[in-house]
Motif scaffolding. Structure first.
Motif, mmCIF file in Angstrom:
data_model
loop_
_atom_site.group_PDB
_atom_site.id
_atom_site.type_symbol
_atom_site.label_atom_id
_atom_site.label_comp_id
_atom_site.label_asym_id
_atom_site.label_seq_id
_atom_site.Cartn_x
_atom_site.Cartn_y
_atom_site.Cartn_z
ATOM 1 N N ILE A 1 -1.387 -1.277 -4.051
ATOM 2 C CA ILE A 1 -0.813 -1.495 -5.452
ATOM 3 C C ILE A 1 -0.678 -2.853 -5.936
ATOM 4 O O ILE A 1 -0.941 -3.303 -6.973
ATOM 5 C CB ILE A 1 0.722 -0.928 -5.294
ATOM 6 C CG1 ILE A 1 0.950 0.376 -4.949
ATOM 7 C CG2 ILE A 1 1.635 -1.469 -6.450
ATOM 8 C CD1 ILE A 1 0.122 1.285 -6.146
ATOM 9 N N GLU A 2 -0.672 -3.775 -4.795
ATOM 10 C CA GLU A 2 -0.613 -5.159 -5.016
ATOM 11 C C GLU A 2 -0.932 -5.972 -3.774
ATOM 12 O O GLU A 2 -0.819 -5.570 -2.833
ATOM 13 C CB GLU A 2 0.856 -5.652 -5.564
ATOM 14 C CG GLU A 2 0.984 -7.051 -6.010
ATOM 15 C CD GLU A 2 0.187 -7.463 -7.040
ATOM 16 O OE1 GLU A 2 -0.869 -7.724 -7.061
ATOM 17 O OE2 GLU A 2 0.768 -7.826 -8.208
ATOM 18 N N GLU B 1 0.841 -1.375 0.008
ATOM 19 C CA GLU B 1 -0.003 -0.100 0.099
ATOM 20 C C GLU B 1 0.774 1.419 -0.100
ATOM 21 O O GLU B 1 2.058 1.115 0.499
ATOM 22 C CB GLU B 1 -0.992 0.110 1.408
ATOM 23 C CG GLU B 1 -1.789 -1.100 1.517
ATOM 24 C CD GLU B 1 -2.728 -1.195 2.670
ATOM 25 O OE1 GLU B 1 -3.566 -1.764 2.686
ATOM 26 O OE2 GLU B 1 -2.233 -0.450 3.610
ATOM 27 N N LEU B 2 0.407 2.262 -0.411
ATOM 28 C CA LEU B 2 0.832 3.514 -0.425
ATOM 29 C C LEU B 2 0.022 4.332 0.292
ATOM 30 O O LEU B 2 -1.393 4.270 -0.030
ATOM 31 C CB LEU B 2 0.938 4.284 -1.978
ATOM 32 C CG LEU B 2 1.972 3.653 -2.837
ATOM 33 C CD1 LEU B 2 1.745 4.331 -4.216
ATOM 34 C CD2 LEU B 2 3.365 3.549 -2.492
ATOM 35 N N ALA C 1 7.907 -4.581 -3.503
ATOM 36 C CA ALA C 1 7.889 -3.363 -2.639
ATOM 37 C C ALA C 1 9.419 -3.023 -2.399
ATOM 38 O O ALA C 1 9.671 -1.712 -2.340
ATOM 39 C CB ALA C 1 7.882 -4.050 -1.041
ATOM 40 N N GLN C 2 10.695 -3.696 -2.442
ATOM 41 C CA GLN C 2 11.856 -3.133 -2.648
ATOM 42 C C GLN C 2 12.178 -2.524 -3.818
ATOM 43 O O GLN C 2 12.694 -1.312 -3.891
ATOM 44 C CB GLN C 2 12.649 -4.292 -2.692
ATOM 45 C CG GLN C 2 12.882 -5.084 -1.323
ATOM 46 C CD GLN C 2 13.776 -6.283 -1.171
ATOM 47 O OE1 GLN C 2 14.160 -6.758 -2.303
ATOM 48 N NE2 GLN C 2 14.215 -6.783 0.154
ATOM 49 N N ALA C 3 11.678 -2.810 -4.843
ATOM 50 C CA ALA C 3 11.663 -2.313 -6.229
ATOM 51 C C ALA C 3 11.111 -0.921 -6.301
ATOM 52 O O ALA C 3 11.685 0.216 -6.776
ATOM 53 C CB ALA C 3 11.437 -3.035 -7.342
ATOM 54 N N LYS D 1 12.081 5.776 -0.574
ATOM 55 C CA LYS D 1 11.468 5.624 0.364
ATOM 56 C C LYS D 1 11.564 4.156 1.019
ATOM 57 O O LYS D 1 11.749 3.025 0.317
ATOM 58 C CB LYS D 1 9.795 5.814 0.398
ATOM 59 C CG LYS D 1 9.343 7.251 -0.282
ATOM 60 C CD LYS D 1 7.979 7.294 -0.155
ATOM 61 C CE LYS D 1 7.440 8.745 -0.524
ATOM 62 N NZ LYS D 1 8.127 9.983 0.416
ATOM 63 N N GLU D 2 11.567 4.125 2.318
ATOM 64 C CA GLU D 2 11.614 2.716 2.944
ATOM 65 C C GLU D 2 10.224 2.495 3.083
ATOM 66 O O GLU D 2 9.194 2.871 3.098
ATOM 67 C CB GLU D 2 12.188 2.853 4.324
ATOM 68 C CG GLU D 2 13.756 3.319 4.405
ATOM 69 C CD GLU D 2 14.513 2.307 4.060
ATOM 70 O OE1 GLU D 2 14.203 1.164 3.928
ATOM 71 O OE2 GLU D 2 15.866 2.658 3.296
#
Length: 206
Positions: free
Chosen positions: A179-180, A169-170, A192-194, A201-202
């Motif tokens: 998002i997914e 989520e954003l 999430a890392q990509a 952002k972390e």
């Protein structure tokens, strides 16, 4: 921009919000400066077919009602019975056709997500063979944070049950953009890392 493209304004998510136990997107481009995702070709098949079949069933019932009204009129029940059956059958048939059209739109829906560090934008696009394509844009400065968050999802048909899933989520002001999603958090870590890299952002786990 194409005349068939429609831009959806506002910070509330209008495009791409889809909860599922299986990931929806595939990587198209992945780099520190740009991330492109595209929906799987079969992702909407089961839902779309269910809606199409439901619409077809409504049309069949509508035909049965209309024909039974005609048969009743021929058997001496009068014109009023036939007229009422025709009205009910017409309304039900119209709803069934709309449902079939909606199911076809779901079947042919194709979503993309592009996060561009140079443009500082995240763009969601949704297109299908029914209606105009739609886009919604976020600027990076509008995104507060990125997180993996657990939430319940009703699954199964026709009997529904709750299953826990994980959503990427954003946080955008007071709104949450999904998002997914996936049943297993491990399926979302790479994405999430990509995305965190492009957004600079972390991401946090909740």
């Amino acid at each position: 921009m194409s005349t068939e493209e429609r831009v959806v304004m506002g910070l509330q998510q209008r495009i791409g919000r889809r909860l599922s136990v299986e990931p929806y997107y595939l990587f198209v481009v992945r780099s520190p400066a740009r991330l492109e995702l595209a929906s799987r070709s079969d992702a909407n098949r089961s839902v779309g077919m269910r809606v199409v079949v439901g619409g077809a069933a409504m049309i069949v019932v509508a035909l049965i009602i209309a024909l039974s009204g005609l048969w009743s009129a021929g058997a001496g029940s009068g014109f009023a019975v036939a007229a009422l059956a025709a009205v009910i059958g017409g309304l039900l048939g119209g709803l069934g056709f709309q449902r079939m059209l909606g199911g076809y739109a779901i079947l042919t829906t194709y979503n993309t997500l592009v996060a561009d560090a140079e443009a500082q934008t995240l763009v969601l696009r949704q297109a299908s063979r029914v209606g105009a394509a739609r886009t919604q844009l976020l600027r990076f400065h509008q995104i507060t944070s990125l997180r993996l968050n657990r939430r319940p999802l009703a699954v199964g048909w026709p009997i529904r049950r709750l299953q826990p899933i994980v959503a990427l989520e954003l946080l955008v002001g007071e709104y949450v953009w999904v998002i997914e999603t996936a049943a297993d958090a491990g399926d979302l870590v790479e994405l999430a890392q990509a995305l965190a890299t492009v957004l600079e952002k972390e991401f946090v786990r909740e």
